[in-house]
Enzyme design. Structure first.
Site, PDB file in Angstrom:
ATOM      1  N   GLU A 113      36.631  43.423  34.311  1.00  0.00           N
ATOM      2  CA  GLU A 113      37.901  44.147  34.441  1.00  0.00           C
ATOM      3  C   GLU A 113      39.088  43.200  34.272  1.00  0.00           C
ATOM      4  O   GLU A 113      40.112  43.568  33.683  1.00  0.00           O
ATOM      5  CB  GLU A 113      37.940  44.852  35.795  1.00  0.00           C
ATOM      6  CG  GLU A 113      36.927  45.994  35.880  1.00  0.00           C
ATOM      7  CD  GLU A 113      36.647  46.463  37.294  1.00  0.00           C
ATOM      8  OE1 GLU A 113      36.471  47.667  37.499  1.00  0.00           O
ATOM      9  OE2 GLU A 113      36.587  45.619  38.218  1.00  0.00           O
ATOM     10  N   GLU A 133      27.988  47.146  39.504  1.00  0.00           N
ATOM     11  CA  GLU A 133      28.345  47.620  40.849  1.00  0.00           C
ATOM     12  C   GLU A 133      27.308  48.566  41.454  1.00  0.00           C
ATOM     13  O   GLU A 133      27.070  48.542  42.672  1.00  0.00           O
ATOM     14  CB  GLU A 133      29.717  48.308  40.807  1.00  0.00           C
ATOM     15  CG  GLU A 133      30.905  47.368  40.655  1.00  0.00           C
ATOM     16  CD  GLU A 133      31.245  47.038  39.217  1.00  0.00           C
ATOM     17  OE1 GLU A 133      32.312  46.465  38.958  1.00  0.00           O
ATOM     18  OE2 GLU A 133      30.414  47.366  38.315  1.00  0.00           O
TER      19      GLU A 133
END
Length: 255
Positions: A113, A133
């Site tokens: 990100e 994640e």
């Protein structure tokens, strides 16, 4: 002291994640430092391009330090960790200077990100991308399903986020996410930033704003900023300010 450092060498600045013992994973002090450094860079006219990288060969950044967010209560996790991190990454993405990420190693989760918040990316052959994640029971929180999903095909983001697969360097370039594969990713990124630093800084800044507005990155603010910049250069604006100071009715020349 934060493990995220800013150095300025002439017209090129470098933001370095310096937490190699934890694969440059992000902590609260590092996020706060990134926020502060972005503020410094916005107000540094001598800086014309920025390189973002990490220390070591294993990782650019493997995401958020689980020790930083793991103990948080759900409300604090959502409000302080996710929203604050999102805001800070947005600040990097909206920096008025071109940014190049040197992916010296793996970019996982928050690291991917962070790389997505830069304008372009150079990747080392051994590096890979991932959104892991779900493997620890959470979801991407710093625009992995938003900004990254604008930069990569939907199916590829799903491949990483839903199936836990990694994307290698050559494929990252083929998908357009990275500009090139380079054995010396940092050296290549510095060369790209150095070239950007020779271009018109105002033209580069405005071109970046126009592109970002086109893809929906902070569109409302950018439209108003571009419009305000145009009107600020007009004779009408000058007359309006002078007339206000002189307490008289303005006579606008329409120029």
């Amino acid at each position: 002291m934060s493990a995220l450092h800013l150095t300025i060498d002439g017209a090129v600045a470098e933001l370095r994640l310096d937490n190699p013992a934890k694969l440059n994973s992000l902590t609260v002090p590092m996020l706060e430092a990134l926020d502060a450094h972005c503020a410094t860079l916005e107000r540094a006219p001598e800086v014309r391009a920025v390189v973002v990288t990490g220390t070591g060969e294993k990782a650019f950044c493997t995401g958020a330090d689980i020790g930083a967010w793991g103990p948080m209560e759900p409300f604090d996790f959502a409000r302080h960790w996710v929203r604050e991190g999102h805001r800070i990454f947005d600040r990097l993405a909206r920096l008025g200077k071109p940014t190049v990420a040197a992916l010296n190693g793996h970019a996982f989760g928050g690291g991917l990100e962070l790389a997505s918040a830069c304008d372009i990316r150079v990747i080392a052959p051994r590096a890979s991308l991932a959104l892991p994640e779900a493997g620890i029971g959470i979801v991407p929180g710093w625009s992995g399903t938003q900004r990254t999903a604008r930069l990569l095909p939907e199916a590829v983001v799903k491949e990483m986020a839903l199936f836990g697969r990694r994307i290698g360097a050559e494929r990252a370039v083929a998908l357009g996410f990275c500009a090139e594969v380079a054995d010396d990713a940092l050296g290549a990124a510095r060369a790209i930033a150095g070239k950007a630093a020779t271009l018109s800084p105002r033209a580069v800044e405005v071109a970046k704003y126009m592109i970002q507005a086109g893809v929906g990155e902070d569109r409302a603010a950018l439209i108003e900023a571009l419009g305000s910049g145009m009107i600020a250069a007009s004779a009408d604006r000058t007359e309006g300010v002078v007339a206000f100071a002189e307490k008289r009715k303005p006579v606008f020349p329409g120029k």
